[in-house]
Design an enzyme around this catalytic site. Structure first.
Site, short mmCIF file in Angstrom:
data_model
loop_
_atom_site.label_atom_id
_atom_site.label_comp_id
_atom_site.label_asym_id
_atom_site.label_seq_id
_atom_site.Cartn_x
_atom_site.Cartn_y
_atom_site.Cartn_z
N THR A 198 -10.50 -35.23 -6.41
CA THR A 198 -10.12 -34.58 -5.09
C THR A 198 -11.27 -33.03 -4.60
O THR A 198 -11.32 -32.78 -5.38
CB THR A 198 -8.60 -33.75 -5.68
OG1 THR A 198 -7.93 -34.75 -5.94
CG2 THR A 198 -8.21 -32.36 -4.25
N ARG A 226 3.20 -42.79 -2.04
CA ARG A 226 3.21 -41.91 -2.87
C ARG A 226 2.30 -40.59 -2.48
O ARG A 226 1.48 -40.59 -1.84
CB ARG A 226 2.59 -42.22 -3.94
CG ARG A 226 2.31 -41.36 -5.22
CD ARG A 226 1.02 -41.09 -5.73
NE ARG A 226 0.97 -39.50 -6.71
CZ ARG A 226 -0.24 -38.95 -6.46
NH1 ARG A 226 -1.18 -38.98 -5.81
NH2 ARG A 226 -0.81 -38.24 -7.72
N GLY A 228 1.29 -36.56 -3.83
CA GLY A 228 0.49 -36.18 -4.78
C GLY A 228 0.99 -34.78 -4.73
O GLY A 228 1.33 -33.91 -3.88
N GLY A 252 -1.68 -35.25 -10.67
CA GLY A 252 -0.73 -34.91 -9.86
C GLY A 252 1.06 -34.19 -10.37
O GLY A 252 1.65 -33.96 -9.67
N1 ASP Z 1 -4.14 -34.08 -7.71
C1 ASP Z 1 -4.38 -35.76 -6.91
C2 ASP Z 1 -3.33 -36.21 -6.88
O1 ASP Z 1 -2.51 -36.38 -7.37
C3 ASP Z 1 -5.35 -36.51 -7.03
C4 ASP Z 1 -7.14 -35.51 -8.06
O2 ASP Z 1 -6.81 -34.37 -8.18
O3 ASP Z 1 -8.26 -35.95 -7.92
O4 ASP Z 1 -3.18 -36.91 -5.51
#
Ligand code: ASP
Length: 333
Positions: A198, A226, A228, A252
């Site tokens: 992310t 889904r 996050g 997440g």
């Molecule tokens: N936090 C993000 C999610 O769960 C994933 C990530 O940080 O790479 O969607």
């Protein structure tokens, strides 16, 4: 001899005092991340390392140019996050991970610490820069959060740039999806193997305003629909001029359950904690105890910053009026 010993002790005390002296408040500061996870030198080629450093630097410098000129933290983080979204190196915009249905479903949010105004989108497709759409939701709608088809319709109405499926798709991400599918059971048992990536930015501008934003494709092989933490205000993103601004990255589901971003700012606001103490309490203790892998970047109202993670590494960077752009990928432990 006693005089000599005394002067050595005095010198040592002075040196250590200097080491802890409070840094001068910068006129502006920006921190960024490009994801946390199982990031170790063995897993990256030198060439990829160099590319990631270069892109993080480019993003920092674009934000800094705005902050230096007296521009707003909102404009700075928007410009910075767009650069990271446009790069296939990160899991946001182009190069986002694939959901189980083989589609890119994107999540993003942005928050203005001055007004506590915010905008978020989740599960959107074919939006080139989800951060721009999140900002449009904040500025051009009476809502805070929009999802899926409705958000895409809103994007069309407000001339937010779109892109075909092929623009987002990279072979690396497709192979990751295929591997994840082959390993489905193992991955669910061991979420640490999930791929993160992310992007996020937090800045304090010359006018004392904090802004934070986050953008992601979510997690590889996530179920269709889904959502996050990244688009959830208080979980993946939060900003408040009274305390701090935070953007998170990691598993997440845990970030939502621990309301990570708001929790850090609330500990400062109501608990009198410093930014470092609050970030450590949430990321290094609370999340670790729950089993949540990942990290945060944060800036407080006095220009202090934290880049705190409990994973092996986190792509991260900082630039300030009194600090040249610096980027780091691995743990410094
Ligand atoms: N936090 C993000 C999610 O769960 C994933 C990530 O940080 O790479 O969607």
């Amino acid at each position: 001899m006693w005089v000599k010993i005394f002067s050595i002790v005095a010198l040592l005390l002075f040196v250590s005092y200097e080491g802890f002296a409070k840094a001068e408040r910068p006129e502006y500061i920006m921190v960024i991340h490009g994801g946390a996870g199982n990031i170790t030198p063995e897993r990256l080629t030198k060439e990829r390392e160099a590319k990631i450093h270069a892109k993080l630097n480019e993003a920092l410098l674009a934000g800094e140019a705005i902050l230096k000129n007296g521009g707003s933290s909102m404009d700075a983080i928007t410009a910075t996050i767009k650069i990271l979204e446009n790069s296939p190196l990160f899991n946001a915009g182009r190069g986002a991970v694939f959901a189980a249905n083989g589609k890119n479903e994107l999540d993003s949010s942005i928050m203005d610490g001055k007004t506590l105004n915010t905008g978020a989108v989740s599960g959107v497709r074919n939006i080139k820069n989800p951060i721009a759409l999140a900002r449009a939701v904040m500025e051009k709608s009476v809502h805070v959060m929009m999802q899926g088809k409705g958000a895409e319709k809103f994007a069309k109405k407000h001339d937010i740039e779109r892109a075909p499926d092929s623009y987002f798709r990279t072979d690396v991400r497709w192979q990751q999806l295929l591997r994840a599918k082959a390993n489905e059971k193992a991955q669910l048992d061991n979420p640490v193997d999930y791929k993160f990536g992310t992007v996020g930015a937090v800045a304090l501008d010359k006018h004392g305003n904090i802004a934070a934003g986050t953008s992601t494709g979510g997690m590889t092989n996530k179920s269709h629909g889904r959502v996050g933490d990244s688009p959830i205000i208080g979980a993946g993103t939060y900003a408040n001029n009274e305390s701090c601004g935070v953007s998170g990255t990691g598993h997440g589901e845990y970030f939502i359950r621990a309301t990570v971003a708001r929790n850090i700012c609330a500990m400062m606001e109501y608990g009198g904690k410093s930014l470092k103490e609050a970030a450590d309490a949430v990321v290094m203790k609370q999340l670790v105890e729950m089993g949540g892998n990942g990290g945060i970047i944060a800036v407080d109202k006095d220009g202090n910053y934290a880049l705190t993670f409990n994973s092996a590494g986190m792509y991260r960077g900082v630039v300030a009026s009194n600090k040249p752009a610096t980027t780091v990928l691995y743990s410094s432990k």
